[in-house]
Design a protein around this motif. Structure first.
Motif, PDB file in Angstrom:
ATOM      1  N   ILE A  31     -14.032 -23.718 -15.609  1.00 30.25           N
ATOM      2  CA  ILE A  31     -12.780 -23.440 -16.317  1.00 30.25           C
ATOM      3  C   ILE A  31     -12.600 -24.482 -17.422  1.00 30.25           C
ATOM      4  O   ILE A  31     -12.578 -25.689 -17.154  1.00 30.25           O
ATOM      5  CB  ILE A  31     -11.578 -23.491 -15.356  1.00 30.25           C
TER       6      ILE A  31
ATOM      7  N   ARG B  95      -9.461 -16.864 -11.333  1.00 33.87           N
ATOM      8  CA  ARG B  95      -9.928 -17.922 -12.229  1.00 33.87           C
ATOM      9  C   ARG B  95      -9.431 -17.681 -13.657  1.00 33.87           C
ATOM     10  O   ARG B  95      -9.770 -16.672 -14.281  1.00 33.87           O
ATOM     11  CB  ARG B  95     -11.454 -17.976 -12.203  1.00 33.87           C
TER      12      ARG B  95
ATOM     13  N   ARG C 282     -15.617 -25.149 -11.321  1.00 36.28           N
ATOM     14  CA  ARG C 282     -15.247 -23.730 -11.357  1.00 36.28           C
ATOM     15  C   ARG C 282     -15.517 -23.088 -12.715  1.00 36.28           C
ATOM     16  O   ARG C 282     -15.247 -21.904 -12.903  1.00 36.28           O
ATOM     17  CB  ARG C 282     -13.761 -23.561 -11.004  1.00 36.28           C
TER      18      ARG C 282
END
Length: 283
Positions: free
Chosen positions: A208, A184, A206
């Motif tokens: 991000i 990630r 996620r």
């Protein structure tokens, strides 16, 4: 050391990850000579039969190249080099994503079809046919210093945004010691070709952060819906200027003539070509 050959430092970094030669059978050709021949061929874009005799038999070079491509040797090399850089704190996790088109030479056509024989060349060997002929697209994610973290190959007629998730999932940097591989990034930068609700939702799920500008039609559509259109996504122009590192990455990779023009018939061989070039960028 001759032109296009591995330096002592590069050989020392790579030799640790080559498979052992074993003891049975005929004496094995020297791995450094063979790897130098493979690198020379890929850098110059020459045919296997035209590799200089100082590297030994071209059949030996091709056989070793295919074997290491199919058994994952080159992929493991790349991951181990990345792992060492990450352990040293030398990876910038501000990741840029983009793609580049590679024209396929006529020698790249004609690979044996596998699986679905319906004529879908893209599904077989990452070759796509368009008005310009056969081509391959390299979808790539690079770190903040312009070095490849992961990539995916498709036909040249494939839309960029359809492979965004696959590109991020190709990032897999092992840990030195216990722990799961890092997959990630901290932040992702991409151009307007990746501006879609699906991609933004994927990144939010996620956790991000991302910097992706909206397309003009998306801005107009949001404004036409009024309050129902919602707020515009956060966009930092200063961060977006850093996206040029992925363009510089492609520029450096395409110094390899065997990568800038695809001569390989199979997906595995061309993927190994991109992987070898990526390894030496990291070293």
């Amino acid at each position: 050391m001759r032109r296009h050959e591995l330096s002592d430092a590069e050989w020392a970094a790579l030799s640790r990850f080559l498979p052992s030669s074993g003891t049975a059978g005929r004496p094995r050709s020297d791995d450094r000579v063979v790897l130098n021949g493979i690198v020379w061929k890929l850098r110059t874009g020459s045919a296997w039969r035209d590799v200089p005799e100082r590297y030994g038999s071209w059949q030996t070079l091709y056989t070793r190249f295919r074997r290491w491509a199919l058994d994952g040797t080159f992929s493991r090399m790349l991951q181990q080099v990345q792992a060492e850089k990450d352990a040293a704190g030398d990876i910038g996790w501000l990741v840029s994503v983009d793609s580049t088109i590679v024209r396929a030479h006529q020698h790249a056509a004609g690979g044996r079809k596998r699986g679905d024989r319906s004529g879908d060349e893209t599904a077989d060997h990452a070759l796509g046919r368009s008005r310009g002929g056969l081509s391959t697209k390299v979808h790539l994610a690079c770190d903040g210093r312009g070095r490849p973290l992961g990539f995916v190959l498709t036909g040249g007629n494939t839309n960029d945004c359809t492979r965004f998730e696959a590109v991020l999932e190709s990032i897999r940097v092992p840990r030195i010691g216990p722990g799961r591989p890092r997959t990630r990034p901290d932040h992702v930068i991409a151009d307007k070709g990746y501006s879609s609700r699906k991609i933004r939702a994927y990144l939010r799920e996620r956790g991000i952060r991302h910097t992706i500008p909206e397309r003009a039609d998306q801005v107009l559509g949001r404004l036409n819906r009024g309050r129902r259109g919602g707020r515009p996504p956060v966009f930092d122009r200063a961060t977006y200027r850093l996206r040029n590192v992925v363009e510089r990455c492609f520029n450096r990779l395409k110094q390899w003539r065997g990568l800038a023009t695809r001569y390989d018939k199979t997906r595995e061989s061309y993927q190994a070509t991109v992987t070898i070039a990526s390894i030496l960028l990291w070293i």
